[in-house]
Write a protein that holds these residues in place. Structure first.
Motif, PDB file in Angstrom:
ATOM      1  N   CYS A  24       9.054 -52.567 -55.163  1.00 40.45           N
ATOM      2  CA  CYS A  24       7.998 -51.998 -55.564  1.00 40.45           C
ATOM      3  C   CYS A  24       8.307 -50.352 -55.456  1.00 40.45           C
ATOM      4  CB  CYS A  24       6.713 -52.140 -54.795  1.00 40.45           C
ATOM      5  SG  CYS A  24       6.742 -52.108 -53.150  1.00 40.45           S
ATOM      6  N   SER A  25       7.158 -49.398 -55.698  1.00 41.87           N
ATOM      7  CA  SER A  25       7.464 -48.050 -55.463  1.00 41.87           C
ATOM      8  C   SER A  25       6.273 -47.634 -54.640  1.00 41.87           C
ATOM      9  CB  SER A  25       7.725 -47.187 -56.418  1.00 41.87           C
ATOM     10  OG  SER A  25       6.640 -47.386 -57.749  1.00 41.87           O
ATOM     11  N   VAL A  26       6.420 -46.583 -53.725  1.00 46.88           N
ATOM     12  CA  VAL A  26       5.136 -46.334 -52.927  1.00 46.88           C
ATOM     13  C   VAL A  26       5.048 -44.639 -53.152  1.00 46.88           C
ATOM     14  CG1 VAL A  26       4.048 -46.088 -50.554  1.00 46.88           C
ATOM     15  CG2 VAL A  26       5.135 -48.142 -51.229  1.00 46.88           C
ATOM     16  N   GLY A  27       3.972 -44.246 -53.651  1.00 49.22           N
ATOM     17  CA  GLY A  27       3.879 -42.820 -53.772  1.00 49.22           C
ATOM     18  C   GLY A  27       3.276 -41.847 -52.564  1.00 49.22           C
ATOM     19  N   TYR A  28       3.681 -42.780 -51.358  1.00 51.74           N
ATOM     20  CA  TYR A  28       3.237 -42.003 -50.046  1.00 51.74           C
ATOM     21  C   TYR A  28       4.461 -41.681 -49.520  1.00 51.74           C
ATOM     22  CZ  TYR A  28       1.492 -42.278 -45.330  1.00 51.74           C
ATOM     23  OH  TYR A  28       1.114 -42.071 -43.903  1.00 51.74           O
ATOM     24  N   ARG A  29       4.579 -40.644 -48.540  1.00 53.63           N
ATOM     25  CA  ARG A  29       5.870 -40.300 -47.857  1.00 53.63           C
ATOM     26  C   ARG A  29       5.576 -40.868 -46.498  1.00 53.63           C
ATOM     27  NH1 ARG A  29       8.123 -37.406 -44.570  1.00 53.63           N
ATOM     28  NH2 ARG A  29      10.044 -36.464 -44.826  1.00 53.63           N
ATOM     29  N   CYS A  30       6.328 -41.845 -46.208  1.00 54.27           N
ATOM     30  CA  CYS A  30       5.991 -42.358 -44.799  1.00 54.27           C
ATOM     31  C   CYS A  30       6.665 -41.858 -43.849  1.00 54.27           C
ATOM     32  CB  CYS A  30       6.442 -43.923 -45.049  1.00 54.27           C
ATOM     33  SG  CYS A  30       6.238 -44.932 -43.416  1.00 54.27           S
ATOM     34  N   SER A  31       5.857 -41.188 -42.926  1.00 50.90           N
ATOM     35  CA  SER A  31       6.557 -40.424 -41.704  1.00 50.90           C
ATOM     36  C   SER A  31       7.078 -41.027 -40.734  1.00 50.90           C
ATOM     37  CB  SER A  31       5.515 -39.523 -41.204  1.00 50.90           C
ATOM     38  OG  SER A  31       4.412 -40.283 -40.790  1.00 50.90           O
ATOM     39  N   ARG A  32       6.770 -42.604 -40.717  1.00 52.55           N
ATOM     40  CA  ARG A  32       7.423 -43.214 -39.745  1.00 52.55           C
ATOM     41  C   ARG A  32       8.926 -44.052 -40.087  1.00 52.55           C
ATOM     42  NH1 ARG A  32       3.100 -47.089 -41.225  1.00 52.55           N
ATOM     43  NH2 ARG A  32       4.269 -48.491 -42.862  1.00 52.55           N
ATOM     44  N   ASN A  33       9.338 -43.591 -41.277  1.00 52.44           N
ATOM     45  CA  ASN A  33      10.336 -44.239 -41.852  1.00 52.44           C
ATOM     46  C   ASN A  33      11.610 -43.311 -41.510  1.00 52.44           C
ATOM     47  OD1 ASN A  33      12.746 -45.379 -43.370  1.00 52.44           O
ATOM     48  ND2 ASN A  33      11.075 -46.178 -44.690  1.00 52.44           N
ATOM     49  N   ASP A  34      12.529 -43.646 -40.793  1.00 53.31           N
ATOM     50  CA  ASP A  34      13.747 -42.746 -40.276  1.00 53.31           C
ATOM     51  C   ASP A  34      14.754 -42.549 -41.628  1.00 53.31           C
ATOM     52  OD1 ASP A  34      12.768 -42.407 -37.902  1.00 53.31           O
ATOM     53  OD2 ASP A  34      13.885 -44.143 -36.853  1.00 53.31           O
ATOM     54  N   ASP A  35      14.432 -43.326 -42.570  1.00 51.72           N
ATOM     55  CA  ASP A  35      15.246 -43.363 -43.768  1.00 51.72           C
ATOM     56  C   ASP A  35      14.904 -41.825 -44.462  1.00 51.72           C
ATOM     57  OD1 ASP A  35      16.737 -45.428 -43.199  1.00 51.72           O
ATOM     58  OD2 ASP A  35      15.786 -46.734 -44.604  1.00 51.72           O
ATOM     59  N   ALA A  36      13.901 -41.325 -44.276  1.00 55.47           N
ATOM     60  CA  ALA A  36      13.355 -40.188 -45.022  1.00 55.47           C
ATOM     61  C   ALA A  36      13.824 -39.040 -44.361  1.00 55.47           C
ATOM     62  CB  ALA A  36      11.892 -40.410 -45.039  1.00 55.47           C
ATOM     63  N   TYR A  37      14.328 -38.079 -45.080  1.00 56.40           N
ATOM     64  CA  TYR A  37      14.645 -36.513 -44.714  1.00 56.40           C
ATOM     65  C   TYR A  37      13.245 -35.900 -44.652  1.00 56.40           C
ATOM     66  CZ  TYR A  37      19.468 -37.666 -45.461  1.00 56.40           C
ATOM     67  OH  TYR A  37      20.694 -38.296 -45.634  1.00 56.40           O
ATOM     68  N   LYS A  38      13.151 -34.872 -43.714  1.00 57.75           N
ATOM     69  CA  LYS A  38      12.060 -34.283 -43.508  1.00 57.75           C
ATOM     70  C   LYS A  38      11.712 -33.093 -44.533  1.00 57.75           C
ATOM     71  CE  LYS A  38      10.859 -37.539 -40.179  1.00 57.75           C
ATOM     72  NZ  LYS A  38      10.779 -38.523 -40.739  1.00 57.75           N
ATOM     73  N   SER A  67       1.130 -50.142 -48.051  1.00 54.26           N
ATOM     74  CA  SER A  67       0.353 -50.157 -49.359  1.00 54.26           C
ATOM     75  C   SER A  67      -0.580 -49.328 -49.827  1.00 54.26           C
ATOM     76  CB  SER A  67      -0.727 -51.548 -49.089  1.00 54.26           C
ATOM     77  OG  SER A  67      -1.631 -51.299 -48.067  1.00 54.26           O
ATOM     78  N   ILE A  68      -0.231 -47.877 -49.242  1.00 57.58           N
ATOM     79  CA  ILE A  68      -0.763 -46.704 -49.542  1.00 57.58           C
ATOM     80  C   ILE A  68      -0.228 -46.123 -50.997  1.00 57.58           C
ATOM     81  CG2 ILE A  68      -1.309 -44.400 -48.904  1.00 57.58           C
ATOM     82  CD1 ILE A  68      -1.076 -45.180 -46.088  1.00 57.58           C
ATOM     83  N   GLY A  69      -0.769 -46.557 -51.919  1.00 57.10           N
ATOM     84  CA  GLY A  69      -0.327 -46.055 -53.503  1.00 57.10           C
ATOM     85  C   GLY A  69       0.721 -46.714 -53.851  1.00 57.10           C
ATOM     86  N   VAL A  70       0.734 -48.142 -54.056  1.00 56.39           N
ATOM     87  CA  VAL A  70       1.845 -48.885 -54.380  1.00 56.39           C
ATOM     88  C   VAL A  70       1.745 -49.408 -55.956  1.00 56.39           C
ATOM     89  CG1 VAL A  70       0.793 -51.053 -53.636  1.00 56.39           C
ATOM     90  CG2 VAL A  70       3.327 -50.841 -53.773  1.00 56.39           C
ATOM     91  N   CYS A  71       3.011 -49.405 -56.525  1.00 59.19           N
ATOM     92  CA  CYS A  71       3.032 -49.957 -57.873  1.00 59.19           C
ATOM     93  C   CYS A  71       4.082 -51.097 -57.887  1.00 59.19           C
ATOM     94  CB  CYS A  71       3.601 -48.767 -58.655  1.00 59.19           C
ATOM     95  SG  CYS A  71       3.929 -49.274 -60.416  1.00 59.19           S
ATOM     96  N   TRP A  72       3.843 -52.060 -58.546  1.00 61.72           N
ATOM     97  CA  TRP A  72       4.684 -53.215 -58.576  1.00 61.72           C
ATOM     98  C   TRP A  72       4.800 -53.633 -59.986  1.00 61.72           C
ATOM     99  CZ3 TRP A  72       5.984 -56.164 -54.263  1.00 61.72           C
ATOM    100  CH2 TRP A  72       4.989 -55.983 -53.014  1.00 61.72           C
TER     101      TRP A  72
END
Length: 170
Positions: free
Chosen positions: A46-60, A77-82
């Motif tokens: 799926c895709s999530v339109g939110y930028r998850c701050s707890r995910n260490d894979d994300a650059y800041k 589930s904050i802004g998900v598309c399936w």
């Protein structure tokens, strides 16, 4: 109930199924962004339109609106598309057995998952499916949805707003 809504949506012929929580606001390109990344990453869960701050894979420090990242680490589930057909593996768990004992059901069904013993609501169930399928989620670097319910008098332990009010509104 989220899983029951997913079950109803799965039974349709819809191409995409979106979940926008009732205390969220979306940007004008929210739907276009999801459809574009689903096209670029056709095997994503799926895709999530939110930028998850707890995910260490994300650059800041990424600000490119076209940028996104993929991760098998997290789901929200904050802004998900399936793509509708991807919900098949999720809705199979929308049963009275799960609803009657969420923790017992998930821990028995996914005994080796890192979340065994906790995280039993629908996001936890979806996370277990994500891990079992060795799939991944596409995440927005520039958010397309904002969860306004995290801030306010009714959540004394919640995250507090930072920056200027005009920036938060924008």
């Amino acid at each position: 109930n989220t899983l029951e809504a997913y079950k109803e949506a799965y039974a349709t012929d819809a191409r995409f199924v979106y979940l926008i929580e009732d205390d969220c606001l979306v940007t004008e390109d929210y739907f276009r962004w999801h459809e574009a990344v689903q096209e670029k990453e056709p095997t994503a869960m799926c895709s999530v339109g939110y930028r998850c701050s707890r995910n260490d894979d994300a650059y800041k420090d990424i600000t490119d609106p076209a940028a996104y990242f993929v991760s098998a680490r997290d789901f929200a589930s904050i802004g998900v598309c399936w793509k509708r057909e991807r919900l098949e593996l999720v809705v199979e768990h929308a049963t009275p057995k799960y609803y009657g004992n969420m923790g017992g059901y998930l821990d028995a069904r996914f005994p080796e998952d890192v979340y065994s013993g906790w995280y039993h609501e629908q996001d936890g169930a979806i996370m277990r499916v994500l891990h079992e399928q060795k799939s991944f989620v596409v995440w927005a670097y520039v958010p397309r949805i904002f969860h306004v319910g995290n801030i306010g008098y009714h959540r004394p332990q919640g995250r507090r707003a930072d920056g200027q009010l005009k920036d938060k509104i924008a």
